[in-house]
Design a protein around this motif. Structure first.
Motif, PDB file in Angstrom:
ATOM      1  N   ALA A 120      27.651  85.521   5.053  1.00 52.59           N
ATOM      2  CA  ALA A 120      27.246  86.895   5.403  1.00 52.59           C
ATOM      3  C   ALA A 120      26.104  86.814   6.417  1.00 52.59           C
ATOM      4  N   ILE A 121      26.288  87.459   7.557  1.00 50.40           N
ATOM      5  CA  ILE A 121      25.247  87.508   8.582  1.00 50.40           C
ATOM      6  C   ILE A 121      24.630  88.894   8.533  1.00 50.40           C
ATOM      7  N   VAL A 122      23.346  88.960   8.181  1.00 45.26           N
ATOM      8  CA  VAL A 122      22.666  90.254   8.116  1.00 45.26           C
ATOM      9  C   VAL A 122      21.922  90.448   9.436  1.00 45.26           C
TER      10      VAL A 122
ATOM     11  N   THR B 139      31.019  87.670   7.766  1.00 41.34           N
ATOM     12  CA  THR B 139      30.986  89.112   7.552  1.00 41.34           C
ATOM     13  C   THR B 139      29.650  89.581   8.115  1.00 41.34           C
ATOM     14  N   ILE B 140      29.669  90.621   8.917  1.00 36.20           N
ATOM     15  CA  ILE B 140      28.431  91.146   9.488  1.00 36.20           C
ATOM     16  C   ILE B 140      27.986  92.348   8.656  1.00 36.20           C
TER      17      ILE B 140
ATOM     18  N   LEU C  77      15.827  91.624   1.982  1.00 40.02           N
ATOM     19  CA  LEU C  77      16.094  92.383   0.752  1.00 40.02           C
ATOM     20  C   LEU C  77      17.587  92.684   0.617  1.00 40.02           C
ATOM     21  N   THR C  78      18.193  93.115   1.710  1.00 39.77           N
ATOM     22  CA  THR C  78      19.638  93.358   1.703  1.00 39.77           C
ATOM     23  C   THR C  78      20.380  92.060   1.391  1.00 39.77           C
ATOM     24  N   GLY C  79      19.912  90.956   1.977  1.00 38.40           N
ATOM     25  CA  GLY C  79      20.544  89.662   1.739  1.00 38.40           C
ATOM     26  C   GLY C  79      20.465  89.247   0.276  1.00 38.40           C
TER      27      GLY C  79
ATOM     28  N   ASP D 249      27.858  87.218  -3.131  1.00 32.11           N
ATOM     29  CA  ASP D 249      27.806  86.293  -1.996  1.00 32.11           C
ATOM     30  C   ASP D 249      27.009  85.040  -2.336  1.00 32.11           C
ATOM     31  N   ASN D 250      27.255  83.985  -1.562  1.00 26.92           N
ATOM     32  CA  ASN D 250      26.523  82.738  -1.763  1.00 26.92           C
ATOM     33  C   ASN D 250      25.666  82.340  -0.573  1.00 26.92           C
ATOM     34  N   LEU D 251      26.132  82.601   0.627  1.00 23.37           N
ATOM     35  CA  LEU D 251      25.411  82.149   1.814  1.00 23.37           C
ATOM     36  C   LEU D 251      25.082  83.349   2.688  1.00 23.37           C
ATOM     37  N   VAL D 252      23.794  83.594   2.883  1.00 21.44           N
ATOM     38  CA  VAL D 252      23.354  84.726   3.707  1.00 21.44           C
ATOM     39  C   VAL D 252      22.414  84.215   4.786  1.00 21.44           C
TER      40      VAL D 252
END
Ligand SMILES: [Zn+2]
Length: 320
Positions: A8-10, A49-50, A107-109, A117-120
């Motif tokens: 996940a890319i925040v 995922t963005i 915080l969102t991550g 999710d596992n990887l942010v």
């Protein structure tokens, strides 16, 4: 069959609106656009995922920063001033919103990590690790990693947090936030403070009071290369992480130790960041059910930043 893990890319387009005042300043929007373009062009694109972050709420900002500093930062940006506390810390009208989004990304991550999710990876700017409780420093306004650690503890009850920071510069703001706290272990690997900004991070700084032993600084001489970093990981960092046994891990990921980056005298290769990623993935698997939060700090050669971050994320996604 090997299956790559999702990433996940925040990130938020408004992080690009933080204008540091023209071509002379190294902390540019191009850092993020080049990185995101590279990720979307890499084989990792299938895994991405963005996610857009929320703005960090006041109640979380004040877990570290003083109220009067937050007013000063907001007023400075919105009133059209060009810098805060030092000419290095350039800002514009939109910078306050960008800083809130950068802090909010952690915080969102964490919400994502505590869900499924596992990887942010938080691809945000302005960076954070030099920001103090009441002082902007080194292009940093809000201390994104500190606020994330506080949020993990106070919102989700995760007590023992490891923050590992391999930016070329010492994260003075993270150290000062937690130097008396035995529950947050800060490890920083950086160019020796005698030669480098901000002038802190000597090996003798190991924490104070009840936090004694929960700070590990590893200063490296100018010209330090992959071998010296990998020796530090194997000889000092790995035993310390294993002894601490963190419940959650935050990575303050700066890429300005790369040999092509003029902001330090360090001489890391792109591939080194992949090797570091393997260590982090192993520790996340061993201690945190695979969960790992990474927040972008420095990295001022956009091409090397993009390549190095991609090598790091590739190692995380393909570990095991
Ligand atoms: Zn740096």
């Amino acid at each position: 069959m090997h299956i790559s893990r999702p990433l996940a890319i925040v990130t938020h387009s408004r992080c690009l609106a933080h204008d540091t005042g023209g071509t002379d300043h190294p902390e540019t929007p191009d850092r993020l656009t080049t990185l995101l373009k590279k990720l979307h062009a890499s084989p990792l694109r299938e895994q991405l995922t963005i996610i857009e972050p929320r703005q960090a709420e006041r109640r979380w900002l004040t877990t570290f920063h003083d109220e009067d500093y937050l007013f000063r930062l907001e007023e400075c940006a919105l009133s059209g001033k060009t810098h805060l506390d030092h000419p290095d810390n350039q800002l514009c009208f939109d910078s306050y919103e960008a800083a809130l989004l950068s802090a909010g990304a952690g915080l969102t991550g964490i919400d994502l990590l505590e869900d499924k999710d596992n990887l942010v990876f938080c691809a945000v700017r302005p960076p954070g690790h030099h920001a103090e409780r009441n002082l902007a420093l080194g292009f940093c306004f809000l201390n994104n990693s500190v606020l994330a650690a506080k949020y993990w503890q106070q919102q989700y009850g995760r007590r023992k947090i490891l923050i590992i920071d391999w930016d070329a510069h010492h994260g003075n703001g993270i150290q000062s936030a937690f130097e008396e706290d035995p529950d947050v272990f800060y490890i920083s690997l950086h160019e020796h403070p005698t030669f480098s900004f901000p002038g802190s991070g000597y090996a003798e700084e190991t924490g104070t009071g009840p936090g004694h032993g929960a700070t590990l600084n590893i200063p490296l001489p100018p010209g330090a290369d992959d071998k010296m970093v990998l020796n530090a990981f194997a000889g000092k960092i790995a035993p310390a992480v294993n002894a601490f046994a963190p419940e959650r891990i935050i990575v303050a990921a700066g890429f300005d130790g790369h040999r092509d980056d003029d902001m330090s005298g360090l001489a890391y290769s792109t591939e080194l960041y992949g090797r570091i990623g393997e260590y982090l993935a192993a520790w996340a698997t061993k201690f945190c059910r695979g969960k790992l939060l990474t927040i972008l700090e420095g990295g001022y050669h956009p091409g090397s930043l993009a390549d190095s971050a991609t090598a790091y994320l590739n190692a995380l996604s393909n570990y095991g």
